[in-house]
Write an enzyme that holds these catalytic residues in place. Structure first.
Site, PDB file in Angstrom:
ATOM      1  N   CYS A   1       0.836  -1.209   0.000  1.00 38.60           N
ATOM      2  CA  CYS A   1       0.000   0.000   0.000  1.00 38.60           C
ATOM      3  C   CYS A   1       0.869   1.256   0.000  1.00 38.60           C
ATOM      4  CB  CYS A   1      -0.917   0.012   1.219  1.00 38.60           C
ATOM      5  SG  CYS A   1      -2.091  -1.337   1.300  1.00 38.60           S
TER       6      CYS A   1
ATOM      7  N   ASP B   1      34.260  20.929  18.209  1.00 38.43           N
ATOM      8  CA  ASP B   1      34.614  22.327  18.443  1.00 38.43           C
ATOM      9  C   ASP B   1      35.129  22.411  19.882  1.00 38.43           C
ATOM     10  OD1 ASP B   1      34.525  25.262  18.253  1.00 38.43           O
ATOM     11  OD2 ASP B   1      32.841  25.041  19.651  1.00 38.43           O
TER      12      ASP B   1
ATOM     13  N   ASP C   1      29.601  27.492  14.169  1.00 36.25           N
ATOM     14  CA  ASP C   1      29.727  26.061  13.883  1.00 36.25           C
ATOM     15  C   ASP C   1      28.690  25.582  12.870  1.00 36.25           C
ATOM     16  OD1 ASP C   1      31.820  25.686  15.732  1.00 36.25           O
ATOM     17  OD2 ASP C   1      30.402  25.526  17.387  1.00 36.25           O
TER      18      ASP C   1
END
Length: 734
Positions: free
Chosen positions: A16, A426, A626
């Site tokens: 389906c 970072d 960032d």
């Protein structure tokens, strides 16, 4: 391009959802389409200038399904409505089995005379018809949906059940009319197969639905966190009001033991707050005036007044729910394998059923046996298991992540994370606390040194001043205010304290003021080599000591890096700081690679270079600068305290602001992918083994024959097994 989510009704198996996906992608202007069988939702990206909702509705309804705009509420399960009809069908089928199969095994089975197979074959057949027809009526959905889908060219699981059951019923009915002329035909009736197959498929669907509901437990629990009623403060009066009516700026009273209704700020009172349902953090957090609180968290032991700062979709809880729902709606790339198979599965099974029946009819000349083969092949085939294999695992996996404070944006991120070769971090705000703290105090009298420095810095708001004052507070050292103070921008501060001239500042300030600090040159050189900021302290122009300040590591960082290495993941520190500072932090956490002096606009370029060199990259960051790097990485991961832009650019959000959740995210991905592969293996394996058996391959070599009833039981069992296997994820420890 426009992105929208729609509710699709009438889907019952993978065939389906594959049909909906297929007809949608044929439309010009549709860029992407994802159909989720479990949530019954379709996410579509399209060009509104070329295609519209009316086009979607036309092709989807033509394929035999319904479409409507998705709302915020979860679909109400129909599983609770099934037991009554299921019990009736089960009782009728049990009586039918007793009457039909019982007499075949035990000729003296006690039955009414008109039901006797040997004494009254026609009465025996009519009894079965009377018991079978109500079961077929109860399971009428299989016939309505199955034949409708078949005639519209999108056959599904219901089509297989409908065609197989109808073939068996019609054959048995025709045989019944010939019983007067051929009483031995009573042995070739398959009414019990029709009823039992329908009942077993209904039972399987019921258990499957109940199991699937458990995959959405994480969402349900999150939705239940917001109380319906809040205590709204109107001046001195407190009245109960619906939480949905509360506005930004309103003040609400939260009593002990109650849930905080919305995001806000404490303006009066103090209490411990349990945020475990949102963050997975088990320890309660003390909240005092000025602290932010999150809607959905539990107020434990004190009454607090909260000024509401966010409502509706802007609240943290709403964003978490949206995050998890989006992840559950989007497919993992691995699911494309199952989707492609499901798209051609049902027509292929029908072809195998017809071919098998014809071959046996040619060789045995036994129409009854051929019908049995035809029905068994159709009934045992199970595209449901294929369709459930991936989405159930993704839903449980993302739910487990949310319960542990790890929000995964989509199935693709969940799948990619297990392939991560390198984790890039970072430095400031991610690996470190993001604010300086005192690391070294060098003096013959450290207490006097820090007291003099703190007295001077008490009138400054510089970050280094804050670090020194925090050190004094943490060590329970009392200080006095200076008589006067002079700030020297960028260099330090001078003050008069208890009749003495105190100076706290940089090397440059001491050189300009011609204060000799050569006695500390060795220590200063070492500290500077470690990337620390050095502050000298002088009393009456005589240097008396050195204070070093540096950004401190967050708790658990070292253990996180060790665990990542144990998982075979390389670690990289990416920093805009100078080489000494970056390498010092890198040595503390034992990073495999350290890159320093990387400008914000160069971070994304560095990520691209690492991807080319090592493979799949995970980037962890928290700041606006960032965001490009997070977007460039294969998997971007933002800490929860980070900027909204960083969070929007990422694939994973750590809402506890703890990077020790990074290894947990990777483990979660690996567990989920393992579950998906197990599910797909069993779904494929089941069909590869069972369809040939149902087609009579073993019987041709003297082996057993598979009855339609056993086929129906096996088909239902396979779907339940796949969902149950996915649910085991809920109990895994990350």
């Amino acid at each position: 391009m426009k992105n929208e989510v729609y509710k699709i009704s009438g889907m019952h198996c993978a065939a389906c959802s594959a049909a909906v996906d297929r007809v949608m992608k044929r439309l010009e202007g549709v860029d992407q389409c994802e159909v989720n069988l479990i949530t019954e939702k379709m996410t579509v990206s399209y060009d509104p200038k070329k295609v519209s909702f009316e086009d979607f509705k036309r092709v989807i309804e033509k394929a035999g399904f319904g479409i409507s705009k998705a709302d915020s509420e979860k679909p109400v399960s129909k599983a609770e409505k099934k037991p009554i009809s299921l019990i009736i069908a089960g009782a009728l089928s049990a009586i039918l089995l007793y009457v039909s199969m019982g007499q075949m095994f035990y000729s003296n089975l006690p039955v009414f005379p008109f039901m006797s197979m040997n004494q009254n074959p026609i009465g025996f057949a009519i009894t079965q018809i009377v018991l079978t027809v109500p079961v077929m009526f109860i399971g009428k959905r299989f016939f309505i949906v199955g034949f409708s889908s078949l005639f519209k060219g999108t056959p599904n699981m219901d089509s297989l059940v409908a065609v197989g059951s109808t073939a068996s019923f019609i054959y048995s009915l025709v045989t019944t009319f010939g019983l007067k002329a051929n009483p031995h035909g009573v042995h070739n009736l398959y009414f019990e197969s029709v009823a039992v197959v329908i009942t077993l498929v209904m039972l399987g669907k019921y258990f499957e639905q109940k199991s699937k509901e458990k995959t959405t437990d994480a969402i349900k629990k999150l939705m239940a966190l917001t109380p319906d009623i809040s205590h709204l403060c109107k001046g001195e009066e407190v009245v109960d009001a619906p939480t949905s009516k509360i506005k930004v700026g309103d003040t609400v009273l939260v009593k002990p033991g109650e849930k905080i209704p919305l995001d806000g700020k404490v303006i009066r009172g103090e209490s411990s707050v349990d945020e475990s349902m949102l963050t997975g953090e088990s320890m309660p957090i003390i909240k005092v005036k000025g602290d932010n609180v999150t809607g959905g968290s539990l107020n434990i032991n004190g009454a607090v007044y909260v000024e509401v700062t966010k409502v509706g979709k802007d609240t943290t809880l709403s964003k978490i729910i949206a995050f998890v729902e989006n992840a559950q709606a989007k497919k993992a790339p691995i699911s494309k394998v199952a989707d492609k198979v499901a798209g051609v599965f049902v027509p292929t099974v029908m072809a195998i059923a017809v071919l098998s029946a014809l071959i046996w009819l040619i060789f045995t000349k036994d129409l009854s046996f051929a019908v049995r083969i035809f029905t068994s092949v159709l009934v045992i085939a199970c595209p449901c298991a294929l369709g459930l294999a991936t989405p159930t695992a993704v839903m449980v996996g993302t739910g487990l992540g949310a319960a542990n404070g790890i929000l995964i944006k989509n199935g693709e991120a969940l799948e990619l994370t297990h392939k991560v070769k390198v984790a890039v971090f970072d430095k400031t705000g991610t690996v470190t606390a993001g604010k300086p703290s005192v690391t070294d105090v060098i003096s013959d009298d450290k207490i006097r040194l820090i007291c003099l420095a703190a007295a001077c810095e008490s009138v400054s708001d510089h970050p280094i001043a804050s670090a020194i004052l925090s050190y004094v507070k943490d060590n329970n050292i009392s200080i006095k205010a200076p008589s006067s103070a002079e700030n020297i921008p960028g260099k330090g501060i001078k003050c008069e304290f208890e009749g003495q001239e105190i100076m706290v500042g940089s090397l440059q300030l001491f050189e300009e003021c011609q204060v000799d600090f050569s006695m500390f040159s060795g220590e200063i050189s070492t500290l500077l080599g470690s990337g620390k900021t050095v502050m000298l302290v002088a009393e009456n122009k005589i240097a008396i000591g050195v204070i070093a300040v540096a950004d401190s590591l967050k708790d658990g960082v070292v253990a996180t890096f060790e665990r990542l290495k144990g998982m075979g993941v390389k670690t990289v520190l990416l920093s805009g700081d100078n080489k000494a500072a970056a390498e010092h932090i890198g040595s503390l956490i034992k990073a495999d690679l350290v890159y320093s002096s990387v400008l914000p606009n160069e971070k994304a370029k560095k990520i691209a270079e690492l991807k080319e060199k090592f493979g799949t990259i995970l980037m962890v960051g928290d700041g606006i600068n960032d965001a490009p790097a997070l977007a460039t990485a294969d998997v971007g991961c933002a800490v929860g305290s980070g900027s909204d832009i960083a969070i929007e650019s990422s694939d994973i959000v750590l809402i506890k602001n703890k990077i020790d959740d990074i290894p947990k995210a990777i483990k979660l991905s690996r567990l989920t992918l393992r579950t998906i592969k197990q599910n797909l293996f069993w779904a494929f394996c089941y069909n590869v083994i069972c369809i040939p058996i149902a087609a009579g391959v073993l019987f041709a070599f003297g082996g057993p024959m598979l009855s339609p009833m056993i086929a129906g039981l096996a088909m239902s069992f396979s779907s339940v097994c796949v969902v149950s296997n996915a649910l085991k994820l809920r109990f895994k420890k990350l």
